[in-house]
Write a protein that holds these residues in place. Structure first.
Motif, PDB file in Angstrom:
ATOM      1  N   GLY A  63      -3.596   5.172 -13.463  1.00 45.68           N
ATOM      2  CA  GLY A  63      -2.557   5.490 -14.445  1.00 45.68           C
ATOM      3  C   GLY A  63      -1.173   4.997 -14.051  1.00 45.68           C
ATOM      4  N   PRO A  64      -0.739   5.239 -12.819  1.00 44.51           N
ATOM      5  CA  PRO A  64       0.582   4.720 -12.419  1.00 44.51           C
ATOM      6  C   PRO A  64       0.661   3.191 -12.474  1.00 44.51           C
ATOM      7  CG  PRO A  64      -0.115   6.461 -10.929  1.00 44.51           C
ATOM      8  CD  PRO A  64      -1.284   6.154 -11.817  1.00 44.51           C
ATOM      9  N   LEU A  70       3.358  -1.536 -18.048  1.00 43.74           N
ATOM     10  CA  LEU A  70       4.009  -1.365 -19.343  1.00 43.74           C
ATOM     11  C   LEU A  70       5.530  -1.233 -19.253  1.00 43.74           C
ATOM     12  CD1 LEU A  70       1.469   1.099 -20.976  1.00 43.74           C
ATOM     13  CD2 LEU A  70       1.802  -1.317 -21.543  1.00 43.74           C
ATOM     14  N   ARG A  71       6.006  -0.576 -18.183  1.00 40.92           N
ATOM     15  CA  ARG A  71       7.441  -0.272 -18.096  1.00 40.92           C
ATOM     16  C   ARG A  71       8.188  -1.074 -17.041  1.00 40.92           C
ATOM     17  NH1 ARG A  71       8.888   5.348 -19.873  1.00 40.92           N
ATOM     18  NH2 ARG A  71      10.911   4.409 -19.529  1.00 40.92           N
ATOM     19  N   GLY A  72       7.462  -1.741 -16.136  1.00 38.45           N
ATOM     20  CA  GLY A  72       8.107  -2.529 -15.099  1.00 38.45           C
ATOM     21  C   GLY A  72       8.624  -1.734 -13.924  1.00 38.45           C
ATOM     22  N   GLU A  73       8.265  -0.458 -13.864  1.00 40.33           N
ATOM     23  CA  GLU A  73       8.682   0.393 -12.750  1.00 40.33           C
ATOM     24  C   GLU A  73       7.632   1.469 -12.512  1.00 40.33           C
ATOM     25  OE1 GLU A  73      12.379   2.048 -14.075  1.00 40.33           O
ATOM     26  OE2 GLU A  73      11.413   3.457 -15.427  1.00 40.33           O
TER      27      GLU A  73
END
Length: 143
Positions: A63-64, A70-73
């Motif tokens: 998941g992470p 998706l978010r770049g972080e």
């Protein structure tokens, strides 16, 4: 200490947990209790039993990575406790899971949805214990 709560993220997470629990019950007839699923990965009853459990645990672990893609972080993780406190807490949770015949996901999400009296009682116990613990840590100990 302030607790961050975001309505959209919390609701989305709850919907996804509920949907996955319903899909697991519909497709395999199994309750989605995280502790029981992990136990079944560590000591599987059969190969087919291991497969779905391992896939679910793998999804939890990856998941992470999906969040990063998706978010770049990486998601921010902040645990306001020391390592000894986390170990003691984990041990206490393990005792509760053992004596309560399940965890919050099994009882709270799946058991309560089935109107199981045992799950309702267990979930009430979880919630009262959590409230007392938070009060003691924040207002008595001062953590």
């Amino acid at each position: 200490m302030e607790t961050e709560f975001t309505l959209l993220l919390s609701t989305t997470g709850g919907v996804l947990i509920g949907l996955s629990a319903v899909l697991l019950m519909l497709t395999l007839g199994r309750v989605m209790g995280a502790t029981g699923i992990l136990t079944g990965v560590l000591a599987p009853a059969s190969r087919s039993d291991f497969s779905w459990r391992a896939a679910l645990v793998l999804g939890m672990i990856t998941g992470p990575a999906a969040h990063f893609f998706l978010r770049g972080e990486m998601p921010e993780i902040s645990v306001p406790g020391s390592m000894p406190m986390l170990l003691v807490g984990g041990f206490i949770v393990g005792l509760g899971v053992t004596f309560g015949s399940g965890c919050t996901s099994g009882h709270g999400v799946c058991g309560m949805a089935r109107l199981s009296k045992r799950s309702i009682s267990a979930t009430l116990t979880f919630m009262v214990t959590t409230a007392i613990t938070v009060f003691v840590i924040r207002h008595v100990i001062g953590g």
